[in-house]
Design a protein around this motif. Structure first.
Motif, mmCIF file in Angstrom:
data_model
loop_
_atom_site.group_PDB
_atom_site.id
_atom_site.type_symbol
_atom_site.label_atom_id
_atom_site.label_comp_id
_atom_site.label_asym_id
_atom_site.label_seq_id
_atom_site.Cartn_x
_atom_site.Cartn_y
_atom_site.Cartn_z
ATOM 1 N N TYR A 203 46.471 -18.144 -26.988
ATOM 2 C CA TYR A 203 46.622 -18.879 -28.257
ATOM 3 C C TYR A 203 46.548 -20.388 -28.022
ATOM 4 C CZ TYR A 203 48.602 -20.334 -32.738
ATOM 5 O OH TYR A 203 48.806 -20.929 -33.965
ATOM 6 N N ILE B 38 42.934 -21.308 -27.589
ATOM 7 C CA ILE B 38 42.224 -21.304 -28.865
ATOM 8 C C ILE B 38 42.517 -22.579 -29.648
ATOM 9 C CG2 ILE B 38 42.102 -20.170 -31.123
ATOM 10 C CD1 ILE B 38 42.556 -17.501 -29.647
ATOM 11 N N CYS B 39 43.798 -22.982 -29.680
ATOM 12 C CA CYS B 39 44.186 -24.200 -30.399
ATOM 13 C C CYS B 39 43.509 -25.432 -29.815
ATOM 14 C CB CYS B 39 45.704 -24.373 -30.375
ATOM 15 S SG CYS B 39 46.595 -23.204 -31.430
ATOM 16 N N LYS C 28 39.772 -25.339 -30.733
ATOM 17 C CA LYS C 28 39.515 -25.527 -32.164
ATOM 18 C C LYS C 28 39.850 -26.929 -32.644
ATOM 19 C CE LYS C 28 40.034 -20.955 -34.309
ATOM 20 N NZ LYS C 28 40.849 -20.180 -35.280
ATOM 21 N N LEU D 158 37.404 -12.776 -25.875
ATOM 22 C CA LEU D 158 37.338 -14.009 -26.663
ATOM 23 C C LEU D 158 36.212 -14.911 -26.195
ATOM 24 C CD1 LEU D 158 41.142 -14.873 -26.938
ATOM 25 C CD2 LEU D 158 39.666 -14.081 -28.764
ATOM 26 N N SER E 182 37.449 -13.866 -31.674
ATOM 27 C CA SER E 182 38.779 -13.252 -31.817
ATOM 28 C C SER E 182 38.754 -11.802 -32.247
ATOM 29 C CB SER E 182 39.600 -14.047 -32.840
ATOM 30 O OG SER E 182 39.071 -13.867 -34.142
ATOM 31 N N VAL F 125 36.699 -18.469 -32.011
ATOM 32 C CA VAL F 125 37.572 -19.067 -31.000
ATOM 33 C C VAL F 125 37.080 -20.456 -30.623
ATOM 34 C CG1 VAL F 125 38.363 -18.902 -28.610
ATOM 35 C CG2 VAL F 125 38.382 -16.878 -30.077
#
Length: 551
Positions: A256, A259-260, A263, A291, A296, A318
Motif C-alpha cells: 500500500y 502504491i501511494c 500514485k 501489481l 490492483s 497502481v
C-alpha cells in the motif's frame, strides 16, 4: 567511578539540563490542545559524546565526524565505562521527566546514547519510558476519532489530525502488531472525506510519508540490509529472511505504501515505490508481483485492456498509467482510445494519471508553457481529427477534477486532468468556450499556472472583443498575477469598457482588483487614466475603480 568519569558525567548532566530547559520553554498545554490525537510533544532525545564534547538533541549530529571532532584523548571512554555511565544517565533523565509539565513528554520517551570510544563507537538505548496512563488515553482517543470522524464522518478532516493519526496507527510501540486492514481502511477514508478539498494533496503526502517512514525504519531492516547509504539506499535480503504469519499481514502495508508513492508523490520518488514492491516480491509476495504486471485487480480485464487493429491500450491503476499504442494513425484510432479513457475514468480509475504514448506522430498544442509529454502529445494528435472533437469534450468533462493532476509533469507546468483537451478545443472553435469556462472554475490557482498561457493564446487567436470578453474575464479571474496580456489598446473603445463593467458587477471587489491589475497594472494606474478620460469612457473607468474598492 574515578574523577575523570565524574567530570564527564557532570558534563553530560549539564547538557541534559540545558536540553530539558529548552523543551520546557514552550506552551505545551496549548500545543497539545490543538487536537485530541496529541498527548505530548517530545518523544526522543539523543546524547552524543566524542572526545570530550557532549550534545543532547532530538536528531543526529554525528560528533565523531572529523569536522566535528575535538581531539581530547584524556577524555576518551572505554566500552565498559560507557556501560557504567548509562544507569546514571537513565536515572537522571527519568528524574527530569518526572518534574516536567505533563504535556511536554509524549506517551513514550526514548533516550539513546552514541559514544565515541577507543577504537570505535557504542550505540546504546539509555532509557525507554512509557507513560501507561497516557498510552491508554491516546488509544481511546484514536478509537473515538476513527469511529466518529472517519467511519461516521461526513465532512473533510484536518491535516493536523491526519499527521498524528497516520503516525499513531503505524506505531508498533502503541499497538504492537499492526492491523494492516484497519490502517489502510482509515487512510482510504481520510482521502474519501477530503475528495475535492484543497487539502487533499496535503493529506495524501502526510499519509504517504508516514507509510514510507514505517517501511524504511521498521519493516525493511527486519528482512534486508542497506548496502547503500542513508541517502541512496540499496537493499540486500538477509540470509534466511522469510515472511511469517505477522509478516504476511504487514507486507500488505508495504504494498500500500508503494502504491501511494507511485500514485501521489513526485516522479523522483518513483524508484522508492518500485523498490518496496521488489523487496516484497523477493520475500515471495505474489500480490506485489501481480501489481507490477497487471495493476490492483480492482478493474475487470476488459476494462483495462483494448486490443484492436488500429490501437492498443492498457491501464495500470497502481502506477496510474495508461499505455496507448496507435498502430494506424486515424480519427477512429484516437476515438477508440478516448472511449477507453472515458470509460476508465467513469469506473473510478485515478484521475491523477499519465499517458504513455507510442505513435509515429508528434503534434503539440499551439501555446507556450506546456510540458512536452506523452499525455500532451496524445491529445494534440487527437485534436487533428475534427470528428474526434466531441469525444475530446466528453473526455474533458469526465477528467476535470480540482486538486488532481497529470503525473508526467511537475512544478509550473503541472495541470489538471482535461487541460490539453480543453485548451486544444478552446483554441480551435468558439463553440467550446463554455467548456473552457467550466474548466477555469475548477482550476487550483495556487498550484497551477498553465491557464495563463491558454488565456494569452486565446487573445492571440480570437482577439479581445465582445464575443471573447466573457470567457477572457473568467480566464483572468483564474490566472495568476504573472499573466501578460496586451489588451489595453482594445479597451480604449468605450463599448468594450461598458461590457467589461457589466461583467464585473457580480464579482467581489478583490476579483475586480485582480482584473484591473492584470489589464492596467493596478487601480492607481487606472485612476490616472480615468482622470484624463472624458464622457462615457471616464464613467466606465471610474465604475471599475469603484468596483475594485473594499466595501
Amino acid at each position: 567511578m574515578n574523577h575523570t568519569m565524574e567530570t564527564i558525567l557532570d558534563k553530560m548532566k549539564k547538557e541534559i539540563d540545558q536540553w530539558m530547559a529548552y523543551i520546557n520553554d514552550k506552551d505545551a498545554e496549548k500545543i497539545v490542545k490543538r487536537t485530541p490525537l496529541q498527548v505530548g510533544i517530545h518523544g526522543y532525545a539523543l546524547l552524543e559524546y566524542a572526545d570530550g564534547r557532549v550534545d543532547v538533541t532530538d536528531h543526529v549530529l554525528d560528533l565523531s565526524l572529523p569536522g566535528n571532532r575535538k581531539q581530547n584523548t584524556s577524555e576518551q571512554l572505554s566500552e565498559d565505562q560507557v556501560r557504567e555511565l548509562i544507569p546514571e544517565l537513565a536515572a537522571y533523565m527519568q528524574h527530569h521527566i518526572n518534574t516536567l509539565p505533563r504535556a511536554v513528554i509524549d506517551y513514550r520517551f526514548t533516550f539513546d546514547g552514541k559514544f565515541r570510544v577507543r577504537g570505535g563507537e557504542v550505540n546504546e538505548r539509555i532509557l525507554d519510558y512509557v507513560d501507561e496512563e497516557k498510552k491508554e488515553q491516546l488509544l481511546e482517543r484514536i478509537s473515538l476519532y476513527i469511529s466518529g470522524k472517519l467511519e461516521a464522518g461526513k465532512y473533510p478532516t484536518k491535516p493536523l489530525e491526519t499527521f498524528f493519526l497516520s503516525r499513531h496507527l503505524l506505531d508498533e510501540g502503541l499497538y504492537g502488531e499492526l492491523d494492516s486492514g484497519k490502517i489502510i481502511a482509515a487512510f482510504e477514508r481520510i482521502q474519501e472525506l477530503n475528495k475535492g478539498n484543497k487539502h487533499l494533496a496535503e493529506h495524501r503526502h502526510t499519509l504517504t510519508a508516514a507509510l514510507r517512514n514505517w517501511v524504511e525504519d521498521q519493516w525493511l531492516p527486519r528482512y534486508f540490509e542497506n548496502t547503500g547509504t542513508e541517502w541512496q539506499r540499496e537493499y540486500k535480503k538477509k540470509s534466511g529472511a522469510m515472511l511469517d504469519v505477522t509478516g504476511q499481514s504487514s507486507v500488505e502495508l508495504v504494498i500500500y505504501a508503494a502504491i501511494c508513492i507511485l500514485k501521489y508523490e513526485p516522479s523522483f520518488s518513483r524508484s522508492v515505490g518500485l523498490t518496496f514492491l521488489n523487496c516484497a516480491i523477493e520475500l515471495g509476495s505474489t500480490r506485489a508481483e501481480q501489481l507490477m504486471k497487471q495493476g490492483s485487480g480492482a478493474f475487470a480485464e476488459d476494462d483495462v485492456r483494448l486490443r484492436g487493429e488500429r490501437v492498443e491500450c492498457s491501464a495500470n491503476d497502481v502506477f496510474a498509467e495508461v499505455s496507448v499504442h496507435v498502430k494506424q494513425e486515424s480519427g477512429e484510432s484516437y476515438a477508440q482510445a478516448l472511449r477507453f479513457l472515458i470509460h476508465l475514468l467513469k469506473l473510478g480509475f485515478p484521475k491523477s494519471y499519465q499517458i504513455k504514448l507510442k505513435s509515429a506522430v508528434k503534434c503539440w498544442l499551439p501555446m507556450k508553457g506546456l510540458a512536452k509529454s506523452g499525455t500532451h502529445r496524445f491529445f494534440a494528435n487527437a485534436l487533428e481529427y475534427p470528428e474526434v472533437h466531441p469525444l475530446l469534450e466528453e473526455y474533458a468533462k469526465a477528467a476535470m477534477e480540482t486538486f488532481e493532476w497529470y503525473t508526467d509533469m511537475e512544478g509550473e507546468k503541472s495541470c489538471m486532468p482535461g487541460s490539453y483537451a480543453v485548451f486544444g478545443l478552446g483554441l480551435t472553435d468558439p463553440v467550446y468556450f463554455p467548456l473552457a469556462g467550466q474548466y477555469m472554475e475548477k482550476v487550483d490557482v495556487e498550484h497551477q499556472s498553465v491557464q495563463n498561457s491558454f488565456t494569452a493564446a486565446l487573445v492571440e487567436q480570437y482577439g479581445f472583443n465582445g464575443e471573447t470578453l466573457p470567457l477572457l474575464v473568467t480566464c483572468m479571474l483564474y490566472s495568476t498575477e504573472t499573466l501578460k496580456l496586451k489588451i489595453r489598446d482594445e479597451l480604449q473603445e468605450g463599448e468594450l469598457l461598458r461590457l467589461l463593467l457589466e461583467q464585473v458587477h457580480s464579482l467581489k471587489y478583490y476579483q475586480v482588483e485582480h482584473l484591473v491589475y492584470l489589464i492596467w497594472g493596478g487601480t492607481d494606474k487606472l485612476k490616472k487614466l480615468a482622470d484624463k478620460a472624458e464622457g462615457d469612457k471616464k464613467q466606465y473607468l471610474t465604475g471599475l475603480i469603484q468596483a475594485a474598492k473594499r466595501g
